[in-house]
Design a protein around this motif. Structure first.
Motif, mmCIF file in Angstrom:
data_model
loop_
_atom_site.group_PDB
_atom_site.id
_atom_site.type_symbol
_atom_site.label_atom_id
_atom_site.label_comp_id
_atom_site.label_asym_id
_atom_site.label_seq_id
_atom_site.Cartn_x
_atom_site.Cartn_y
_atom_site.Cartn_z
ATOM 1 N N LEU A 137 -5.527 14.772 3.802
ATOM 2 C CA LEU A 137 -5.183 14.620 2.396
ATOM 3 C C LEU A 137 -6.325 15.071 1.492
ATOM 4 C CD1 LEU A 137 -3.352 11.201 2.683
ATOM 5 C CD2 LEU A 137 -2.315 13.307 1.807
ATOM 6 N N ARG A 138 -7.546 14.732 1.874
ATOM 7 C CA ARG A 138 -8.697 15.160 1.063
ATOM 8 C C ARG A 138 -8.854 16.680 1.090
ATOM 9 N NH1 ARG A 138 -13.543 10.804 0.727
ATOM 10 N NH2 ARG A 138 -12.259 8.939 0.423
ATOM 11 N N ALA A 139 -8.599 17.269 2.253
ATOM 12 C CA ALA A 139 -8.670 18.726 2.350
ATOM 13 C C ALA A 139 -7.605 19.390 1.479
ATOM 14 C CB ALA A 139 -8.511 19.157 3.797
ATOM 15 N N LEU A 140 -6.510 18.670 1.216
ATOM 16 C CA LEU A 140 -5.447 19.187 0.357
ATOM 17 C C LEU A 140 -5.711 18.891 -1.119
ATOM 18 C CD1 LEU A 140 -2.371 18.152 2.551
ATOM 19 C CD2 LEU A 140 -3.210 20.487 2.162
ATOM 20 N N GLY A 141 -6.829 18.237 -1.390
ATOM 21 C CA GLY A 141 -7.187 17.972 -2.773
ATOM 22 C C GLY A 141 -6.937 16.568 -3.261
ATOM 23 N N TYR A 142 -6.457 15.685 -2.406
ATOM 24 C CA TYR A 142 -6.235 14.291 -2.797
ATOM 25 C C TYR A 142 -7.562 13.548 -2.669
ATOM 26 C CZ TYR A 142 -1.302 15.414 -2.812
ATOM 27 O OH TYR A 142 -0.086 15.983 -3.107
ATOM 28 N N ALA A 143 -8.272 13.467 -3.789
ATOM 29 C CA ALA A 143 -9.668 13.043 -3.788
ATOM 30 C C ALA A 143 -9.878 11.596 -3.396
ATOM 31 C CB ALA A 143 -10.273 13.286 -5.173
ATOM 32 N N HIS A 144 -8.845 10.774 -3.568
ATOM 33 C CA HIS A 144 -9.018 9.340 -3.333
ATOM 34 C C HIS A 144 -8.167 8.852 -2.155
ATOM 35 C CE1 HIS A 144 -11.282 9.311 -7.051
ATOM 36 N NE2 HIS A 144 -10.253 9.891 -7.662
ATOM 37 N N ALA A 145 -8.025 9.684 -1.140
ATOM 38 C CA ALA A 145 -7.289 9.295 0.065
ATOM 39 C C ALA A 145 -8.219 8.509 0.978
ATOM 40 C CB ALA A 145 -6.760 10.521 0.784
ATOM 41 N N VAL A 146 -7.749 7.357 1.460
ATOM 42 C CA VAL A 146 -8.547 6.528 2.371
ATOM 43 C C VAL A 146 -7.660 6.060 3.525
ATOM 44 C CG1 VAL A 146 -10.110 5.739 0.539
ATOM 45 C CG2 VAL A 146 -8.058 4.400 1.099
ATOM 46 N N SER A 147 -8.314 5.636 4.577
ATOM 47 C CA SER A 147 -7.631 5.105 5.749
ATOM 48 C C SER A 147 -7.665 3.579 5.707
ATOM 49 C CB SER A 147 -8.315 5.611 7.028
ATOM 50 O OG SER A 147 -7.865 4.899 8.157
ATOM 51 N N VAL A 148 -6.612 2.957 6.215
ATOM 52 C CA VAL A 148 -6.577 1.491 6.318
ATOM 53 C C VAL A 148 -7.104 1.101 7.690
ATOM 54 C CG1 VAL A 148 -5.152 -0.579 6.221
ATOM 55 C CG2 VAL A 148 -4.619 1.380 4.749
ATOM 56 N N ALA A 149 -8.258 0.461 7.711
ATOM 57 C CA ALA A 149 -8.922 0.107 8.973
ATOM 58 C C ALA A 149 -8.074 -0.855 9.801
ATOM 59 C CB ALA A 149 -10.285 -0.520 8.685
ATOM 60 N N GLY A 150 -7.955 -0.562 11.090
ATOM 61 C CA GLY A 150 -7.205 -1.443 11.979
ATOM 62 C C GLY A 150 -5.713 -1.223 11.957
ATOM 63 N N GLY A 151 -5.216 -0.430 10.996
ATOM 64 C CA GLY A 151 -3.815 -0.044 10.953
ATOM 65 C C GLY A 151 -2.837 -1.201 10.808
ATOM 66 N N PHE A 152 -1.611 -0.926 11.225
ATOM 67 C CA PHE A 152 -0.532 -1.905 11.080
ATOM 68 C C PHE A 152 -0.806 -3.162 11.901
ATOM 69 C CE2 PHE A 152 3.863 -3.402 12.118
ATOM 70 C CZ PHE A 152 4.203 -3.808 10.834
ATOM 71 N N LYS A 153 -1.487 -3.001 13.032
ATOM 72 C CA LYS A 153 -1.809 -4.155 13.875
ATOM 73 C C LYS A 153 -2.633 -5.169 13.077
ATOM 74 C CE LYS A 153 -3.758 -5.310 18.411
ATOM 75 N NZ LYS A 153 -4.757 -6.305 17.961
ATOM 76 N N ARG A 154 -3.691 -4.678 12.434
ATOM 77 C CA ARG A 154 -4.544 -5.597 11.666
ATOM 78 C C ARG A 154 -3.813 -6.106 10.427
ATOM 79 N NH1 ARG A 154 -10.699 -4.249 9.502
ATOM 80 N NH2 ARG A 154 -10.886 -6.088 8.126
#
Length: 382
Positions: free
Chosen positions: A87-104
């Motif tokens: 997403l950042r490579a596509l220009g979405y400057a504020h894309a982040v990952s949710v740590a631990g995913g759906f499990k957490r």
């Protein structure tokens, strides 16, 4: 990407699930990048599903604003990191990952979309969810299913245990007996400490301890002509764990009238048999195609009179549970038109074809229903 755009890129690449939920509440887009079948088991509330492999092709149409904060979530947090980088490579400057995913997310008790599985269910039924024939959709069917278990003795014990473990949502236990010491050799729902207790209550205690997610209803009563329809209507499957012919003939008649599949099982000394009588199918025989009229009492002694190998009801009851689960899920080939016979001494199974009898006194074309009381009287007079 221009130097100005690069300067506006957020240095944060991961949020905790709680921080992600707070950001979502303030307008961030929560993107679940798992595959469709994974998301069927549940999603965070308000999340939008978009598999990782489809982000490049579809994200611009979904969210044209490249300054909007996008939170990528997967199963454990690995794919979502790749999604955030894409997403950042596509220009979405504020894309982040949710740590631990759906499990957490699940473990922390954060909101789920309606119809999803909570952390307990995802863990408890994880082996079911891995089966393509079951998966999230099938587990949902089990959770919504209602099974009536007639008798919580030798056959009902293993059937009840495994239906509860499988996550059948509602189980009704129907039995008027109390626990006796002689039951414990084969009726594994009960314990020595519960001798004298109603079998339905003893079974409820055991099943609740195994899986508190399952709703267990108890009916301490004998199945009679006056109550048979009331007790079994509104169920998806009925399991016959009875040990007498009057109850079986009543069950057969009621399941025919109410169009409820009946999973039949019986044991005698070292042998047992299982079949499915499914009144929803035009080709299915009924119980009275197998036993048109009840035998004389001396020809059909019960376990108290003839004895039974303790493990035998366990084997037959497990087969009944397996058939019930198949019927609920709509998978496999149920034992409709087939009588499966087991000989414990020889350790052999034998299958007999059972055709629908056009002259059957239960389901024949010319049969006129005259009430359950008549059927009960026929059985009682045997």
């Amino acid at each position: 990407m221009s130097a100005v755009q690069q300067q506006n890129i957020s240095p944060v690449l991961e949020f905790t699930p709680l921080d992600a939920q707070r950001a979502q509440a303030h307008g961030a887009l929560l993107l679940d990048v798992r595959e469709d079948d994974e998301r069927a088991a549940g999603m965070p509330a308000g999340a939008l599903g978009l598999p990782l492999g489809e982000i490049e092709a579809r994200i611009a149409a979904i969210e044209p604003d490249r300054q909007r904060e996008i939170l990528a979530l997967c199963g454990s947090g690995r794919r979502s990191l790749r999604a955030a980088e894409t997403l950042r490579a596509l220009g979405y400057a504020h894309a982040v990952s949710v740590a631990g995913g759906f499990k957490r997310w699940n473990e922390e008790g954060l909101p789920l979309a309606e119809g999803g599985f909570d952390a307990d269910a995802l863990d408890r039924y994880s082996r079911h969810l891995l089966l393509p024939e079951v998966g999230a959709a099938g587990q949902g069917k089990l959770a919504r299913a209602r099974v009536a278990l007639i008798g919580v003795g030798g056959l009902g014990s293993p059937a009840g245990f495994y239906l509860t473990a499988a996550g059948v949502g509602s189980i009704t236990l129907i039995d008027d007996d109390v626990v006796e010491k002689s039951n414990l050799q084969r009726q594994i729902l009960h314990t020595d400490a519960r001798i004298g207790m109603a079998k339905t209550e003893s079974a409820r205690v055991a099943l609740a301890a195994l899986n508190p997610q399952v709703h267990v209803r108890t009916q301490k009563t004998r199945l009679l002509a006056a109550n048979v329809e009331q007790l079994i209507r509104d169920h998806d499957v009925v399991i016959d764990g009875a040990d007498n012919f009057p109850t079986r003939y009543l069950l057969s008649a009621a399941c025919l009238r109410l169009k409820i599949p009946l999973v039949y099982g019986a044991v005698h000394r070292f042998t047992g048999q299982v079949s499915v009588f499914d009144a929803r199918r035009d080709d299915s025989p009924c119980y009275r195609c197998l036993f048109p009229e009840p035998p004389a009492a001396e020809d059909a002694p019960n376990c108290a009179e003839a004895g039974v190998l303790g493990v035998l009801p366990g084997i037959i009851g497990l087969l009944q549970a397996s058939e019930a689960i198949k019927l609920i899920l709509g998978i496999g080939a149920p034992l409709v038109g087939r009588l499966l016979c087991f000989d414990a001494l020889a350790a052999t199974f034998r299958e007999l074809r059972l055709s629908r009898d056009p002259h059957c006194p239960g389901c024949g074309a010319d049969v006129q229903f005259r009430g359950y009381e008549d059927i009960a009287r026929i059985c009682a007079s045997a």
